[in-house]
Scaffold this motif. Structure first.
Motif, PDB file in Angstrom:
ATOM      1  N   ASN A 199       0.857  -1.167   0.000  1.00  0.00           N
ATOM      2  CA  ASN A 199       0.000   0.000   0.000  1.00  0.00           C
ATOM      3  C   ASN A 199       0.899   1.224   0.000  1.00  0.00           C
ATOM      4  N   SER A 252       1.667   3.458   2.039  1.00  0.00           N
ATOM      5  CA  SER A 252       2.579   3.737   3.141  1.00  0.00           C
ATOM      6  C   SER A 252       3.839   2.886   3.013  1.00  0.00           C
ATOM      7  N   ASN A 253       3.675   1.701   2.427  1.00  0.00           N
ATOM      8  CA  ASN A 253       4.879   0.907   2.178  1.00  0.00           C
ATOM      9  C   ASN A 253       5.712   1.535   1.070  1.00  0.00           C
TER      10      ASN A 253
HETATM   11  C1  LIG Z   1      -0.639  -0.033   4.926  1.00  0.00           C
HETATM   12  O1  LIG Z   1       0.434  -0.656   5.582  1.00  0.00           O
HETATM   13  C2  LIG Z   1       0.596  -0.205   6.901  1.00  0.00           C
HETATM   14  C3  LIG Z   1       1.877  -0.817   7.456  1.00  0.00           C
HETATM   15  O2  LIG Z   1       2.033  -2.140   7.028  1.00  0.00           O
HETATM   16  C4  LIG Z   1      -0.653  -0.588   7.706  1.00  0.00           C
HETATM   17  O3  LIG Z   1      -0.512  -0.134   9.033  1.00  0.00           O
HETATM   18  C5  LIG Z   1      -1.872   0.062   7.071  1.00  0.00           C
HETATM   19  O4  LIG Z   1      -3.039  -0.356   7.736  1.00  0.00           O
HETATM   20  C6  LIG Z   1      -1.978  -0.312   5.609  1.00  0.00           C
HETATM   21  N1  LIG Z   1      -3.038   0.464   4.979  1.00  0.00           N
HETATM   22  C7  LIG Z   1      -3.918  -0.067   4.129  1.00  0.00           C
HETATM   23  C8  LIG Z   1      -4.904   0.857   3.531  1.00  0.00           C
HETATM   24  O5  LIG Z   1      -3.900  -1.273   3.854  1.00  0.00           O
END
Ligand SMILES: *[C@@H]1O[C@H](CO)[C@@H](O)[C@H](O)[C@H]1NC(C)=O
Ligand SMILES: *[C@@H]1O[C@H](CO)[C@@H](O)[C@H](O)[C@H]1NC(C)=O
Ligand SMILES: *[C@@H]1O[C@H](CO)[C@@H](O)[C@H](O)[C@H]1NC(C)=O
Ligand SMILES: *[C@@H]1O[C@H](CO)[C@@H](O)[C@H](O)[C@H]1NC(C)=O
Ligand SMILES: *[C@@H]1O[C@H](CO)[C@@H](O)[C@H](O)[C@H]1NC(C)=O
Ligand SMILES: *[C@@H]1O[C@H](CO)[C@@H](O)[C@H](O)[C@H]1NC(C)=O
Ligand SMILES: *[C@@H]1O[C@H](CO)[C@@H](O)[C@H](O)[C@H]1NC(C)=O
Ligand SMILES: *[C@@H]1O[C@H](CO)[C@@H](O)[C@H](O)[C@H]1NC(C)=O
Ligand SMILES: *[C@@H]1O[C@H](CO)[C@@H](O)[C@H](O)[C@H]1NC(C)=O
Length: 429
Positions: free
Chosen positions: A404, A406-407
Protein backbone atom coordinates in the motif's frame (compact mmCIF):
# COMPACT_ATOMS: atom_id res chain seq x y z
CA UNK A 1 17.38 0.66 22.56
CA UNK A 2 15.52 0.37 19.30
CA UNK A 3 14.25 3.87 19.61
CA UNK A 4 17.64 5.37 20.14
CA UNK A 5 18.88 3.34 17.33
CA UNK A 6 16.33 4.41 14.81
CA UNK A 7 16.69 7.98 15.78
CA UNK A 8 20.32 8.11 14.91
CA UNK A 9 20.58 5.64 12.14
CA UNK A 10 17.70 6.07 9.79
CA UNK A 11 15.98 9.39 10.15
CA UNK A 12 12.43 9.20 8.97
CA UNK A 13 12.99 12.00 6.50
CA UNK A 14 15.10 9.70 4.42
CA UNK A 15 12.65 6.86 4.68
CA UNK A 16 9.42 8.60 3.94
CA UNK A 17 10.26 10.73 0.99
CA UNK A 18 7.60 10.98 -1.64
CA UNK A 19 8.50 10.81 -5.26
CA UNK A 20 7.54 14.08 -6.80
CA UNK A 21 9.95 16.88 -7.70
CA UNK A 22 7.97 19.05 -5.36
CA UNK A 23 9.12 16.90 -2.51
CA UNK A 24 12.68 17.14 -3.64
CA UNK A 25 12.45 20.85 -3.26
CA UNK A 26 10.62 20.79 0.04
CA UNK A 27 12.97 18.22 1.43
CA UNK A 28 15.96 20.15 0.32
CA UNK A 29 14.70 23.30 1.96
CA UNK A 30 14.32 21.51 5.23
CA UNK A 31 17.70 19.97 5.13
CA UNK A 32 19.58 22.94 3.88
CA UNK A 33 18.52 25.49 6.42
CA UNK A 34 20.74 24.34 9.25
CA UNK A 35 23.55 23.66 6.86
CA UNK A 36 23.91 26.69 4.74
CA UNK A 37 21.87 29.17 6.71
CA UNK A 38 21.15 30.93 3.45
CA UNK A 39 18.70 30.45 0.67
CA UNK A 40 19.53 27.28 -1.21
CA UNK A 41 19.67 26.82 -4.92
CA UNK A 42 16.59 24.86 -5.88
CA UNK A 43 16.82 22.30 -8.61
CA UNK A 44 14.12 22.46 -11.26
CA UNK A 45 14.32 19.46 -13.54
CA UNK A 46 14.18 20.44 -17.21
CA UNK A 47 11.99 17.47 -17.96
CA UNK A 48 9.41 15.71 -15.90
CA UNK A 49 7.35 13.20 -17.83
CA UNK A 50 4.68 11.01 -16.27
CA UNK A 51 3.31 8.75 -18.97
CA UNK A 52 0.24 6.70 -18.12
CA UNK A 53 0.44 3.79 -20.52
CA UNK A 54 -2.82 2.55 -22.01
CA UNK A 55 -4.67 5.67 -20.96
CA UNK A 56 -5.76 8.77 -22.83
CA UNK A 57 -5.96 12.38 -21.80
CA UNK A 58 -4.59 13.59 -18.53
CA UNK A 59 -5.15 11.96 -15.16
CA UNK A 60 -4.44 14.03 -12.10
CA UNK A 61 -3.09 12.08 -9.15
CA UNK A 62 -2.26 13.38 -5.72
CA UNK A 63 1.15 14.82 -6.42
CA UNK A 64 1.36 14.95 -10.20
CA UNK A 65 -0.59 14.73 -13.43
CA UNK A 66 -0.16 11.69 -15.64
CA UNK A 67 -0.50 12.00 -19.39
CA UNK A 68 -1.96 9.10 -21.37
CA UNK A 69 0.09 7.44 -24.12
CA UNK A 70 -2.90 7.07 -26.46
CA UNK A 71 -2.39 9.44 -29.40
CA UNK A 72 0.69 10.75 -27.62
CA UNK A 73 3.80 11.99 -29.40
CA UNK A 74 5.68 9.49 -27.23
CA UNK A 75 3.89 6.52 -28.75
CA UNK A 76 4.01 6.91 -32.54
CA UNK A 77 1.86 4.29 -34.23
CA UNK A 78 4.10 4.10 -37.26
CA UNK A 79 7.06 3.00 -35.16
CA UNK A 80 8.02 -0.58 -34.45
CA UNK A 81 4.83 -2.65 -34.18
CA UNK A 82 3.17 -0.18 -31.89
CA UNK A 83 -0.08 -0.47 -33.77
CA UNK A 84 -0.31 -4.14 -32.77
CA UNK A 85 -0.33 -3.29 -29.07
CA UNK A 86 -3.49 -2.83 -27.09
CA UNK A 87 -4.64 -1.04 -24.01
CA UNK A 88 -5.88 -3.15 -21.14
CA UNK A 89 -7.55 -2.81 -17.77
CA UNK A 90 -6.35 -4.79 -14.78
CA UNK A 91 -8.68 -7.56 -13.65
CA UNK A 92 -8.71 -6.08 -10.18
CA UNK A 93 -7.73 -2.85 -8.52
CA UNK A 94 -4.32 -2.61 -6.95
CA UNK A 95 -4.22 -2.35 -3.17
CA UNK A 96 -2.15 0.79 -3.36
CA UNK A 97 -3.76 3.96 -2.12
CA UNK A 98 -2.65 5.71 -5.29
CA UNK A 99 -4.41 3.88 -8.15
CA UNK A 100 -2.76 5.72 -11.02
CA UNK A 101 -0.87 4.59 -13.12
CA UNK A 102 -2.03 1.07 -12.31
CA UNK A 103 -5.58 1.22 -13.67
CA UNK A 104 -4.46 0.93 -17.30
CA UNK A 105 -1.73 -0.90 -19.16
CA UNK A 106 -0.28 -1.10 -22.62
CA UNK A 107 0.20 -4.69 -23.61
CA UNK A 108 1.47 -6.56 -26.65
CA UNK A 109 2.74 -9.86 -27.92
CA UNK A 110 4.97 -7.86 -30.27
CA UNK A 111 7.68 -5.31 -29.77
CA UNK A 112 6.54 -1.78 -28.99
CA UNK A 113 8.47 1.43 -28.48
CA UNK A 114 8.15 4.79 -26.85
CA UNK A 115 10.17 7.74 -27.99
CA UNK A 116 11.15 10.77 -25.93
CA UNK A 117 12.68 13.93 -27.25
CA UNK A 118 14.90 14.93 -24.33
CA UNK A 119 17.59 17.46 -23.64
CA UNK A 120 21.08 15.95 -23.33
CA UNK A 121 22.12 14.78 -19.89
CA UNK A 122 21.37 12.26 -17.18
CA UNK A 123 17.80 11.06 -16.86
CA UNK A 124 16.16 9.19 -14.06
CA UNK A 125 13.70 6.63 -15.48
CA UNK A 126 11.18 4.70 -13.44
CA UNK A 127 8.95 1.94 -14.81
CA UNK A 128 5.73 1.05 -13.03
CA UNK A 129 4.35 -2.46 -13.36
CA UNK A 130 1.20 -3.75 -11.77
CA UNK A 131 1.32 -7.52 -11.76
CA UNK A 132 -2.18 -8.85 -12.25
CA UNK A 133 -4.24 -10.49 -14.94
CA UNK A 134 -5.00 -8.46 -18.09
CA UNK A 135 -7.40 -9.57 -20.83
CA UNK A 136 -7.45 -13.02 -19.20
CA UNK A 137 -3.90 -13.63 -20.35
CA UNK A 138 -1.72 -16.05 -18.42
CA UNK A 139 0.23 -13.91 -15.94
CA UNK A 140 3.14 -16.32 -15.99
CA UNK A 141 3.69 -15.50 -19.69
CA UNK A 142 4.66 -11.90 -19.06
CA UNK A 143 8.35 -12.31 -19.95
CA UNK A 144 10.00 -9.42 -21.73
CA UNK A 145 13.01 -7.18 -22.14
CA UNK A 146 13.23 -3.42 -21.88
CA UNK A 147 15.86 -1.32 -23.62
CA UNK A 148 16.51 2.40 -23.42
CA UNK A 149 18.67 3.66 -26.25
CA UNK A 150 21.63 1.26 -26.43
CA UNK A 151 21.15 -0.06 -22.88
CA UNK A 152 19.43 -3.27 -21.92
CA UNK A 153 17.66 -2.46 -18.69
CA UNK A 154 15.70 -5.66 -18.22
CA UNK A 155 15.92 -8.96 -20.02
CA UNK A 156 13.75 -12.06 -19.79
CA UNK A 157 12.05 -10.15 -17.00
CA UNK A 158 9.10 -11.87 -15.38
CA UNK A 159 6.76 -9.53 -13.55
CA UNK A 160 5.18 -12.48 -11.81
CA UNK A 161 8.45 -13.80 -10.39
CA UNK A 162 9.46 -10.29 -9.37
CA UNK A 163 6.13 -9.74 -7.65
CA UNK A 164 6.23 -13.02 -5.79
CA UNK A 165 9.80 -12.40 -4.70
CA UNK A 166 9.16 -8.90 -3.41
CA UNK A 167 5.69 -9.80 -2.12
CA UNK A 168 4.41 -6.68 -3.83
CA UNK A 169 1.98 -6.63 -6.72
CA UNK A 170 3.24 -3.25 -7.85
CA UNK A 171 6.85 -3.19 -9.02
CA UNK A 172 9.17 -0.28 -9.68
CA UNK A 173 12.31 -0.49 -11.73
CA UNK A 174 14.54 2.57 -11.66
CA UNK A 175 17.48 3.57 -13.80
CA UNK A 176 19.80 6.44 -14.63
CA UNK A 177 20.70 6.76 -18.30
CA UNK A 178 22.60 9.44 -20.14
CA UNK A 179 21.05 10.98 -23.23
CA UNK A 180 23.49 12.19 -25.86
CA UNK A 181 23.13 15.39 -27.71
CA UNK A 182 20.29 15.56 -30.24
CA UNK A 183 19.08 12.04 -29.78
CA UNK A 184 15.65 10.78 -29.06
CA UNK A 185 15.56 8.23 -26.30
CA UNK A 186 13.69 5.16 -27.51
CA UNK A 187 12.36 2.81 -24.88
CA UNK A 188 11.44 -0.57 -26.31
CA UNK A 189 9.54 -3.49 -24.82
CA UNK A 190 10.11 -6.88 -26.42
CA UNK A 191 8.31 -10.08 -25.38
CA UNK A 192 10.76 -12.89 -24.71
CA UNK A 193 11.42 -15.14 -27.69
CA UNK A 194 11.94 -18.12 -25.39
CA UNK A 195 8.33 -18.47 -24.39
CA UNK A 196 5.36 -19.22 -26.57
CA UNK A 197 2.60 -16.65 -26.09
CA UNK A 198 4.84 -14.34 -24.11
CA UNK A 199 3.79 -10.72 -23.89
CA UNK A 200 5.05 -7.41 -22.53
CA UNK A 201 3.16 -4.76 -20.63
CA UNK A 202 3.77 -1.47 -18.88
CA UNK A 203 1.57 0.75 -16.71
CA UNK A 204 3.60 3.89 -16.30
CA UNK A 205 6.89 5.52 -17.28
CA UNK A 206 8.39 8.43 -15.41
CA UNK A 207 11.36 10.41 -16.68
CA UNK A 208 13.04 13.22 -14.75
CA UNK A 209 16.20 15.02 -15.74
CA UNK A 210 18.84 14.86 -13.07
CA UNK A 211 21.24 17.58 -12.01
CA UNK A 212 24.80 17.37 -13.25
CA UNK A 213 27.45 16.31 -10.78
CA UNK A 214 25.16 13.97 -8.96
CA UNK A 215 26.76 10.63 -9.67
CA UNK A 216 28.74 11.59 -12.72
CA UNK A 217 31.04 14.58 -12.29
CA UNK A 218 29.82 16.64 -15.21
CA UNK A 219 28.66 16.40 -18.78
CA UNK A 220 32.05 15.35 -20.09
CA UNK A 221 34.06 14.12 -17.18
CA UNK A 222 34.31 10.85 -15.40
CA UNK A 223 33.89 10.29 -11.71
CA UNK A 224 36.31 8.08 -9.88
CA UNK A 225 35.12 5.97 -6.98
CA UNK A 226 37.51 4.21 -4.60
CA UNK A 227 37.19 0.50 -5.22
CA UNK A 228 37.09 -1.33 -1.91
CA UNK A 229 38.76 -4.62 -1.29
CA UNK A 230 41.69 -6.53 -2.59
CA UNK A 231 42.17 -3.92 -5.22
CA UNK A 232 42.64 -1.27 -2.52
CA UNK A 233 43.89 2.00 -3.91
CA UNK A 234 42.34 1.30 -7.28
CA UNK A 235 39.67 3.59 -8.61
CA UNK A 236 36.54 2.76 -10.48
CA UNK A 237 35.66 5.23 -13.24
CA UNK A 238 32.05 6.00 -13.90
CA UNK A 239 31.44 7.77 -17.16
CA UNK A 240 28.47 9.03 -19.11
CA UNK A 241 28.53 5.88 -21.15
CA UNK A 242 27.49 3.94 -18.04
CA UNK A 243 23.90 3.35 -17.05
CA UNK A 244 22.87 2.73 -13.47
CA UNK A 245 20.08 0.86 -11.82
CA UNK A 246 19.04 2.43 -8.57
CA UNK A 247 18.69 0.06 -5.72
CA UNK A 248 15.54 0.76 -3.83
CA UNK A 249 14.68 -1.35 -0.89
CA UNK A 250 11.89 -1.56 1.57
CA UNK A 251 13.28 -0.27 4.73
CA UNK A 252 11.52 -2.77 6.52
CA UNK A 253 14.10 -3.32 9.24
CA UNK A 254 17.24 -4.32 7.43
CA UNK A 255 19.76 -3.75 10.19
CA UNK A 256 20.49 -7.26 11.19
CA UNK A 257 22.56 -6.53 14.25
CA UNK A 258 20.71 -3.82 16.08
CA UNK A 259 23.14 -3.89 18.92
CA UNK A 260 25.05 -0.67 18.58
CA UNK A 261 24.83 1.75 21.44
CA UNK A 262 24.76 5.40 20.99
CA UNK A 263 26.72 7.30 23.58
CA UNK A 264 27.02 4.38 25.91
CA UNK A 265 29.62 4.69 28.67
CA UNK A 266 31.09 1.28 28.34
CA UNK A 267 33.59 1.65 25.56
CA UNK A 268 34.84 -1.88 26.10
CA UNK A 269 31.41 -3.22 25.29
CA UNK A 270 30.79 -0.85 22.43
CA UNK A 271 34.09 -1.61 20.82
CA UNK A 272 32.87 -5.09 20.05
CA UNK A 273 29.58 -4.02 18.60
CA UNK A 274 28.98 -3.98 14.91
CA UNK A 275 26.11 -2.68 12.88
CA UNK A 276 25.48 -4.56 9.68
CA UNK A 277 23.06 -4.06 6.85
CA UNK A 278 22.65 -6.68 4.12
CA UNK A 279 21.38 -5.79 0.67
CA UNK A 280 20.70 -8.65 -1.72
CA UNK A 281 22.18 -7.75 -5.11
CA UNK A 282 22.80 -9.56 -8.40
CA UNK A 283 26.16 -11.30 -8.72
CA UNK A 284 28.73 -10.26 -11.31
CA UNK A 285 28.11 -6.53 -11.29
CA UNK A 286 29.92 -3.54 -9.85
CA UNK A 287 27.96 -1.41 -7.39
CA UNK A 288 28.34 2.18 -6.30
CA UNK A 289 27.64 2.74 -2.64
CA UNK A 290 26.97 6.24 -1.34
CA UNK A 291 26.85 6.60 2.44
CA UNK A 292 25.28 9.68 3.99
CA UNK A 293 26.33 11.03 7.37
CA UNK A 294 25.51 13.95 9.56
CA UNK A 295 26.59 14.42 13.18
CA UNK A 296 23.95 16.22 15.14
CA UNK A 297 24.30 14.80 18.62
CA UNK A 298 25.34 17.46 21.13
CA UNK A 299 28.21 15.37 22.54
CA UNK A 300 29.90 14.94 19.18
CA UNK A 301 31.49 18.26 18.41
CA UNK A 302 35.12 17.89 17.42
CA UNK A 303 37.32 15.63 15.34
CA UNK A 304 38.13 12.47 17.25
CA UNK A 305 34.88 12.32 19.20
CA UNK A 306 33.41 9.50 17.17
CA UNK A 307 35.75 7.55 14.94
CA UNK A 308 34.70 4.27 13.39
CA UNK A 309 35.49 1.74 10.69
CA UNK A 310 33.42 0.91 7.66
CA UNK A 311 33.48 -2.41 5.85
CA UNK A 312 31.69 -2.90 2.57
CA UNK A 313 31.16 -6.45 1.31
CA UNK A 314 33.50 -7.72 4.06
CA UNK A 315 36.29 -5.45 2.89
CA UNK A 316 37.69 -2.39 4.60
CA UNK A 317 36.40 0.87 3.12
CA UNK A 318 37.41 3.25 5.94
CA UNK A 319 39.58 2.71 9.00
CA UNK A 320 39.03 6.20 10.41
CA UNK A 321 35.61 7.47 9.50
CA UNK A 322 35.17 10.78 11.30
CA UNK A 323 32.10 12.68 10.16
CA UNK A 324 33.10 15.87 11.98
CA UNK A 325 36.46 15.87 10.24
CA UNK A 326 34.81 15.23 6.86
CA UNK A 327 32.52 18.18 7.50
CA UNK A 328 35.46 20.53 7.93
CA UNK A 329 35.68 20.13 11.72
CA UNK A 330 32.08 21.19 12.15
CA UNK A 331 29.04 19.32 13.35
CA UNK A 332 25.67 19.40 11.62
CA UNK A 333 27.26 19.20 8.19
CA UNK A 334 25.75 16.50 5.97
CA UNK A 335 28.45 14.69 4.04
CA UNK A 336 28.54 11.63 1.86
CA UNK A 337 31.22 9.18 0.85
CA UNK A 338 31.24 7.12 -2.31
CA UNK A 339 32.67 3.66 -2.86
CA UNK A 340 32.63 1.08 -5.62
CA UNK A 341 32.56 -2.64 -4.97
CA UNK A 342 32.57 -5.54 -7.39
CA UNK A 343 30.45 -8.53 -6.46
CA UNK A 344 31.97 -11.47 -8.27
CA UNK A 345 30.06 -14.51 -9.46
CA UNK A 346 30.32 -16.62 -6.36
CA UNK A 347 29.49 -20.31 -6.71
CA UNK A 348 26.99 -19.44 -9.43
CA UNK A 349 24.76 -17.73 -6.88
CA UNK A 350 22.32 -15.41 -8.60
CA UNK A 351 22.28 -13.07 -5.65
CA UNK A 352 24.68 -12.20 -2.89
CA UNK A 353 24.40 -9.92 0.08
CA UNK A 354 26.25 -6.67 -0.21
CA UNK A 355 26.93 -5.88 3.42
CA UNK A 356 27.71 -2.56 5.02
CA UNK A 357 29.19 -2.92 8.49
CA UNK A 358 30.17 -0.22 10.96
CA UNK A 359 32.13 -0.68 14.15
CA UNK A 360 34.03 1.64 16.50
CA UNK A 361 37.71 2.34 15.90
CA UNK A 362 40.14 1.18 18.62
CA UNK A 363 39.55 3.09 21.84
CA UNK A 364 42.73 5.15 21.61
CA UNK A 365 41.46 6.75 18.40
CA UNK A 366 38.01 7.77 19.54
CA UNK A 367 36.43 9.42 22.54
CA UNK A 368 33.15 7.56 22.12
CA UNK A 369 33.07 4.02 20.85
CA UNK A 370 30.22 4.31 18.47
CA UNK A 371 29.24 4.64 14.83
CA UNK A 372 26.68 6.52 12.78
CA UNK A 373 25.06 6.19 9.37
CA UNK A 374 22.14 8.27 8.13
CA UNK A 375 21.38 6.91 4.71
CA UNK A 376 22.51 4.53 1.99
CA UNK A 377 22.20 4.61 -1.76
CA UNK A 378 23.26 1.66 -3.87
CA UNK A 379 23.53 1.60 -7.66
CA UNK A 380 24.23 -1.23 -10.02
CA UNK A 381 26.58 -0.28 -12.89
CA UNK A 382 25.97 -1.75 -16.34
CA UNK A 383 28.15 -4.54 -17.70
CA UNK A 384 28.87 -3.74 -21.35
CA UNK A 385 25.55 -1.96 -21.72
CA UNK A 386 23.40 -4.39 -19.78
CA UNK A 387 21.87 -4.08 -16.35
CA UNK A 388 19.70 -7.15 -16.65
CA UNK A 389 19.96 -9.68 -13.85
CA UNK A 390 18.36 -13.09 -13.51
CA UNK A 391 14.82 -13.59 -12.29
CA UNK A 392 14.42 -14.61 -8.67
CA UNK A 393 13.74 -18.29 -8.16
CA UNK A 394 10.07 -19.15 -8.09
CA UNK A 395 8.74 -19.47 -4.58
CA UNK A 396 5.95 -21.74 -3.54
CA UNK A 397 4.23 -18.91 -1.73
CA UNK A 398 1.80 -16.82 -3.70
CA UNK A 399 1.05 -13.18 -3.32
CA UNK A 400 -1.14 -12.76 -0.32
CA UNK A 401 -0.92 -9.10 0.40
CA UNK A 402 -0.20 -6.25 -1.89
CA UNK A 403 1.69 -3.20 -0.92
CA UNK A 404 0.00 0.00 0.00
CA UNK A 405 1.09 3.53 -0.29
CA UNK A 406 2.58 3.74 3.14
CA UNK A 407 4.88 0.91 2.18
CA UNK A 408 5.73 2.55 -1.08
CA UNK A 409 6.89 5.61 0.66
CA UNK A 410 9.44 3.74 2.63
CA UNK A 411 11.58 3.26 -0.39
CA UNK A 412 14.82 5.11 -0.55
CA UNK A 413 14.58 6.96 -3.78
CA UNK A 414 18.02 7.56 -4.99
CA UNK A 415 17.21 10.51 -7.12
CA UNK A 416 15.56 12.31 -4.28
CA UNK A 417 18.23 11.64 -1.74
CA UNK A 418 20.84 12.20 -4.37
CA UNK A 419 19.49 15.54 -5.41
CA UNK A 420 19.51 16.59 -1.82
CA UNK A 421 23.01 15.47 -1.21
CA UNK A 422 24.34 17.22 -4.26
CA UNK A 423 22.85 20.47 -3.12
CA UNK A 424 24.16 20.00 0.31
CA UNK A 425 27.57 19.42 -1.12
CA UNK A 426 27.25 22.60 -3.12
CA UNK A 427 26.12 24.65 -0.19
CA UNK A 428 28.90 23.32 1.99
CA UNK A 429 31.43 24.42 -0.57
C1 LIG B 1 -0.64 -0.03 4.93
O1 LIG B 1 0.43 -0.66 5.58
C2 LIG B 1 0.60 -0.21 6.90
C3 LIG B 1 1.88 -0.82 7.46
O2 LIG B 1 2.03 -2.14 7.03
C4 LIG B 1 -0.65 -0.59 7.71
O3 LIG B 1 -0.51 -0.13 9.03
C5 LIG B 1 -1.87 0.06 7.07
O4 LIG B 1 -3.04 -0.36 7.74
C6 LIG B 1 -1.98 -0.31 5.61
N1 LIG B 1 -3.04 0.46 4.98
C7 LIG B 1 -3.92 -0.07 4.13
C8 LIG B 1 -4.90 0.86 3.53
O5 LIG B 1 -3.90 -1.27 3.85
C1 LIG C 1 1.01 -1.46 -38.46
O1 LIG C 1 2.10 -0.77 -39.07
C2 LIG C 1 2.78 -1.54 -40.03
C3 LIG C 1 3.99 -0.79 -40.50
O2 LIG C 1 3.98 0.56 -40.10
C4 LIG C 1 1.82 -1.85 -41.16
O3 LIG C 1 2.48 -2.64 -42.12
C5 LIG C 1 0.63 -2.60 -40.62
O4 LIG C 1 -0.32 -2.81 -41.60
C6 LIG C 1 -0.03 -1.83 -39.50
N1 LIG C 1 -1.03 -2.68 -38.88
C7 LIG C 1 -2.22 -2.19 -38.52
C8 LIG C 1 -3.14 -3.18 -37.88
O5 LIG C 1 -2.54 -1.04 -38.71
C1 LIG D 1 5.99 8.54 -38.16
O1 LIG D 1 5.12 9.61 -38.29
C2 LIG D 1 5.67 10.87 -38.00
C3 LIG D 1 4.57 11.91 -38.07
O2 LIG D 1 3.59 11.57 -39.00
C4 LIG D 1 6.80 11.16 -38.98
O3 LIG D 1 7.39 12.41 -38.66
C5 LIG D 1 7.85 10.06 -38.85
O4 LIG D 1 8.85 10.24 -39.80
C6 LIG D 1 7.22 8.70 -39.05
N1 LIG D 1 8.21 7.69 -38.73
C7 LIG D 1 8.37 6.59 -39.44
C8 LIG D 1 9.41 5.62 -38.93
O5 LIG D 1 7.70 6.35 -40.42
C1 LIG E 1 14.05 6.08 -32.25
O1 LIG E 1 13.06 5.53 -33.09
C2 LIG E 1 12.82 6.33 -34.26
C3 LIG E 1 11.66 5.73 -35.03
O2 LIG E 1 11.85 4.35 -35.19
C4 LIG E 1 14.06 6.37 -35.12
O3 LIG E 1 13.83 7.19 -36.24
C5 LIG E 1 15.19 6.97 -34.27
O4 LIG E 1 16.38 6.91 -35.00
C6 LIG E 1 15.37 6.20 -32.98
N1 LIG E 1 16.33 6.89 -32.17
C7 LIG E 1 17.40 6.29 -31.68
C8 LIG E 1 18.31 7.13 -30.87
O5 LIG E 1 17.65 5.11 -31.89
C1 LIG F 1 34.48 17.76 -15.94
O1 LIG F 1 35.27 17.13 -14.94
C2 LIG F 1 36.59 16.90 -15.31
C3 LIG F 1 37.26 16.09 -14.23
O2 LIG F 1 36.83 16.48 -12.96
C4 LIG F 1 37.27 18.26 -15.56
O3 LIG F 1 38.60 18.06 -15.94
C5 LIG F 1 36.52 18.99 -16.66
O4 LIG F 1 37.06 20.27 -16.84
C6 LIG F 1 35.05 19.12 -16.32
N1 LIG F 1 34.34 19.63 -17.47
C7 LIG F 1 33.38 20.56 -17.38
C8 LIG F 1 32.73 20.95 -18.66
O5 LIG F 1 33.04 21.04 -16.30
C1 LIG G 1 27.66 7.03 32.48
O1 LIG G 1 28.22 6.67 33.71
C2 LIG G 1 27.82 7.50 34.79
C3 LIG G 1 28.60 7.09 36.04
O2 LIG G 1 28.89 5.73 36.03
C4 LIG G 1 26.32 7.37 34.98
O3 LIG G 1 25.89 8.21 36.04
C5 LIG G 1 25.64 7.79 33.69
O4 LIG G 1 24.23 7.61 33.79
C6 LIG G 1 26.14 6.98 32.55
N1 LIG G 1 25.58 7.49 31.30
C7 LIG G 1 25.04 6.71 30.38
C8 LIG G 1 24.54 7.39 29.17
O5 LIG G 1 24.96 5.50 30.52
C1 LIG H 1 30.92 -11.91 3.92
O1 LIG H 1 31.11 -12.72 5.06
C2 LIG H 1 29.96 -13.52 5.39
C3 LIG H 1 30.25 -14.21 6.69
O2 LIG H 1 31.53 -14.73 6.71
C4 LIG H 1 29.72 -14.49 4.24
O3 LIG H 1 28.57 -15.26 4.53
C5 LIG H 1 29.46 -13.71 2.98
O4 LIG H 1 29.30 -14.58 1.88
C6 LIG H 1 30.62 -12.75 2.69
N1 LIG H 1 30.24 -11.91 1.57
C7 LIG H 1 31.02 -11.72 0.51
C8 LIG H 1 30.49 -10.80 -0.54
O5 LIG H 1 32.10 -12.25 0.39
C1 LIG I 1 21.26 -12.17 2.93
O1 LIG I 1 21.06 -11.84 4.28
C2 LIG I 1 19.77 -12.19 4.76
C3 LIG I 1 19.64 -11.64 6.15
O2 LIG I 1 20.82 -11.81 6.87
C4 LIG I 1 19.62 -13.70 4.69
O3 LIG I 1 18.32 -14.05 5.13
C5 LIG I 1 19.79 -14.13 3.25
O4 LIG I 1 19.74 -15.54 3.17
C6 LIG I 1 21.12 -13.66 2.71
N1 LIG I 1 21.16 -13.94 1.29
C7 LIG I 1 22.22 -14.46 0.69
C8 LIG I 1 22.12 -14.65 -0.79
O5 LIG I 1 23.24 -14.76 1.30
C1 LIG J 1 14.25 -16.68 -18.23
O1 LIG J 1 13.84 -16.72 -16.87
C2 LIG J 1 13.39 -18.00 -16.46
C3 LIG J 1 12.85 -17.86 -15.05
O2 LIG J 1 13.84 -17.39 -14.18
C4 LIG J 1 14.52 -18.97 -16.54
O3 LIG J 1 14.06 -20.26 -16.17
C5 LIG J 1 15.03 -19.02 -17.99
O4 LIG J 1 16.15 -19.86 -18.06
C6 LIG J 1 15.39 -17.63 -18.44
N1 LIG J 1 15.73 -17.68 -19.85
C7 LIG J 1 16.83 -17.13 -20.33
C8 LIG J 1 17.04 -17.23 -21.78
O5 LIG J 1 17.64 -16.58 -19.59
Amino acid sequence: MDKIHNKYLLPSYILTILFSPLYIIIFFHHLSVPVAGGSPHVYNPKETIFLYCGSSGSSPASTRTWIGDVESEHFPLNQSENNASTTADPSQQPRTVEKIPYMKARLSRYQFSYTFNLTPGQKFIRFYFYETSYLNLDRSKAFFSVTAGSFTLLSNFSTQLAAIDSQQDTIFKEFCVNVQENQNLNITFTPSQDYKDSYAFINGIEIISMPLNLYYTNATGETEYPLVGRTAGKLFSLSNSNALETFSTQFAPVAVYQTARTMGNDTKVNENYQLTWEFPVDSAFTYLVRLHFCEFQPEITVTGNRVFEIDIANQTAETRADVIAWGGDRSGVPVYKDYAVTMGSKENQKKQNLSIALHPAPAYMTKYSDAILNGVEIFKVDNSGSLAGPNPDPRTTTLTSGNNHSNNRKIIIAVVVGVVSSFVAVSVV
